[in-house]
Design a protein around this motif. Sequence first.
Motif, PDB file in Angstrom:
ATOM      1  N   THR A   1      20.294  65.895  47.726  1.00 51.32           N
ATOM      2  CA  THR A   1      20.787  67.606  47.243  1.00 51.32           C
ATOM      3  C   THR A   1      21.058  68.395  48.624  1.00 51.32           C
ATOM      4  O   THR A   1      22.005  69.995  47.986  1.00 51.32           O
ATOM      5  CB  THR A   1      19.273  68.044  46.766  1.00 51.32           C
ATOM      6  OG1 THR A   1      18.750  67.907  47.392  1.00 51.32           O
ATOM      7  CG2 THR A   1      19.616  66.997  45.278  1.00 51.32           C
ATOM      8  N   HIS A   2      21.132  68.133  49.903  1.00 45.20           N
ATOM      9  CA  HIS A   2      20.770  69.158  51.103  1.00 45.20           C
ATOM     10  C   HIS A   2      22.051  68.409  51.454  1.00 45.20           C
ATOM     11  O   HIS A   2      22.345  69.246  52.463  1.00 45.20           O
ATOM     12  CB  HIS A   2      19.050  69.461  51.584  1.00 45.20           C
ATOM     13  CG  HIS A   2      19.024  70.057  50.624  1.00 45.20           C
ATOM     14  ND1 HIS A   2      17.825  70.221  49.673  1.00 45.20           N
ATOM     15  CD2 HIS A   2      18.366  72.156  50.251  1.00 45.20           C
ATOM     16  CE1 HIS A   2      17.434  71.116  49.545  1.00 45.20           C
ATOM     17  NE2 HIS A   2      17.509  72.068  49.218  1.00 45.20           N
TER      18      HIS A   2
ATOM     19  N   LEU B   1      13.925  58.919  49.245  1.00 44.01           N
ATOM     20  CA  LEU B   1      12.834  59.758  49.129  1.00 44.01           C
ATOM     21  C   LEU B   1      12.466  60.428  50.314  1.00 44.01           C
ATOM     22  O   LEU B   1      11.288  61.271  49.891  1.00 44.01           O
ATOM     23  CB  LEU B   1      11.987  59.722  47.931  1.00 44.01           C
ATOM     24  CG  LEU B   1      12.591  58.956  46.505  1.00 44.01           C
ATOM     25  CD1 LEU B   1      11.420  58.968  45.678  1.00 44.01           C
ATOM     26  CD2 LEU B   1      12.896  60.798  46.428  1.00 44.01           C
TER      27      LEU B   1
ATOM     28  N   CYS C   1      19.439  63.995  55.582  1.00 40.61           N
ATOM     29  CA  CYS C   1      18.271  63.449  55.763  1.00 40.61           C
ATOM     30  C   CYS C   1      16.632  63.773  56.998  1.00 40.61           C
ATOM     31  O   CYS C   1      15.864  63.867  56.746  1.00 40.61           O
ATOM     32  CB  CYS C   1      18.188  62.091  56.366  1.00 40.61           C
ATOM     33  SG  CYS C   1      19.276  60.954  57.433  1.00 40.61           S
TER      34      CYS C   1
ATOM     35  N   GLY D   1      10.898  68.582  51.711  1.00 37.45           N
ATOM     36  CA  GLY D   1      11.095  68.981  50.475  1.00 37.45           C
ATOM     37  C   GLY D   1      12.617  69.504  50.307  1.00 37.45           C
ATOM     38  O   GLY D   1      12.733  69.716  49.631  1.00 37.45           O
ATOM     39  N   GLU D   2      13.005  68.860  51.082  1.00 40.71           N
ATOM     40  CA  GLU D   2      14.219  68.565  50.677  1.00 40.71           C
ATOM     41  C   GLU D   2      15.666  67.435  51.091  1.00 40.71           C
ATOM     42  O   GLU D   2      15.327  66.946  52.050  1.00 40.71           O
ATOM     43  CB  GLU D   2      15.562  69.375  52.365  1.00 40.71           C
ATOM     44  CG  GLU D   2      15.141  71.129  52.363  1.00 40.71           C
ATOM     45  CD  GLU D   2      16.161  71.903  53.278  1.00 40.71           C
ATOM     46  OE1 GLU D   2      16.625  71.448  53.619  1.00 40.71           O
ATOM     47  OE2 GLU D   2      15.847  73.359  52.703  1.00 40.71           O
ATOM     48  N   SER D   3      15.936  67.359  50.238  1.00 43.52           N
ATOM     49  CA  SER D   3      16.391  65.421  49.984  1.00 43.52           C
ATOM     50  C   SER D   3      17.651  65.931  50.612  1.00 43.52           C
ATOM     51  O   SER D   3      18.548  66.400  49.913  1.00 43.52           O
ATOM     52  CB  SER D   3      16.793  65.120  48.586  1.00 43.52           C
ATOM     53  OG  SER D   3      17.389  63.879  48.332  1.00 43.52           O
TER      54      SER D   3
ATOM     55  N   SER E   1      13.466  61.727  53.278  1.00 43.01           N
ATOM     56  CA  SER E   1      12.940  63.041  54.057  1.00 43.01           C
ATOM     57  C   SER E   1      12.765  64.292  52.780  1.00 43.01           C
ATOM     58  O   SER E   1      12.195  65.125  53.536  1.00 43.01           O
ATOM     59  CB  SER E   1      14.629  63.724  53.730  1.00 43.01           C
ATOM     60  OG  SER E   1      14.933  64.657  54.807  1.00 43.01           O
ATOM     61  N   SER E   2      12.608  63.985  51.416  1.00 47.42           N
ATOM     62  CA  SER E   2      12.357  65.179  51.006  1.00 47.42           C
ATOM     63  C   SER E   2      10.406  65.213  51.098  1.00 47.42           C
ATOM     64  O   SER E   2       9.865  65.917  51.131  1.00 47.42           O
ATOM     65  CB  SER E   2      12.693  65.016  49.059  1.00 47.42           C
ATOM     66  OG  SER E   2      12.533  63.188  49.032  1.00 47.42           O
TER      67      SER E   2
END
Length: 338
Positions: free
Chosen positions: A196-197, A184, A200, A191-193, A186-187
């Motif tokens: 999902t994206h 978690l 990292c 805000g981007e995990s 990076s998110s």
Amino acid sequence: MSSSSPPPELVCPAGSLPALKAAVDHGADAVYIGLKNETNARNFPGLNFDEISARAGIQYARQRGRKVFMAINTYAQGVDITRWTRGIDQAADLGVDAVILADIGLMRYAAQRHPGLRLHMSVQSSATNYEAVNLAHELFGVQRAVLPRVLTLDQVRHVIEHTPVQIEVFGFGSLCVMVEGRCLLSSYATGESPNTHGVCSPAKYVRWEEGAAALDARLNGVLIDRYAKDEPAGYPTLCKGRFAVQDETYYALEEPTSLNVITMLPQIMAMGVSAIKVEGRQRSPAYVAQVTQALRAALDAAAHDGARYNVKPAWQQALGKVAEGQQQTLGAYSRPWR
């Protein structure tokens, strides 16, 4: 292990067509690739494959008797999952030898829409026990699972002994402090995990600021590291940054280092591991060639020599040159305190 035992499959990264060719030419049994979008966990600008380059790569590998896997190993987002399902459709249409999936919803889609498509369970699924692996096998027909790099040799052996699914483990490449698929950090910063994206440390958030005496590396404004003028600068990731903690500045979470299991190949092979994986789709074709060549030689020697296997200094030197931070480790495989 007898001298007639075949070595595990050597699975190597290909972030580009030149890297794919380098892996095939230097002894990979299989390469894994990704599409040019967030469906894969190495979604960097300038990397990955479109349909034309994917077809060219598959043809190159097939002509030489090698396999190509497609990594669709991020998690589909509920707002619009069509990019991920289209990726699976495209992989099936291209005729890849397997698709590497993390999201169980995508496993279900692939099993129902393309029942003849071989499914591999990505390390991003975080399957650290045989129950998780067996569930994916029973529900979706998964035939291979890539284990996270946090398991000891005994834990890997325990999984193998309790599943009919082929097991793939990492043999070389950059390490992560997290269990893959559960990060978690990076998110938190962007805000981007990566789940999902696909990255990292997304390149759009990376900034290099050169001062009079140092080079600062920032991720979305967060100072990750500060390098002296003559110090090699690495790509900024939160887990491998240097931070000030109680008046000391050091790698508070994890030092940059690469996993290298070349000394433990006989033990790993004796457990019945089906494949050895190399990390590094974001790395250069030269990296791919060097690592593939060294591991190919080591795996063949371990399979042929058995108990007489010895690591050649040239192999270690070749791998040491491309290790992250010029450091190597056995990672979780070596736990002398246990």
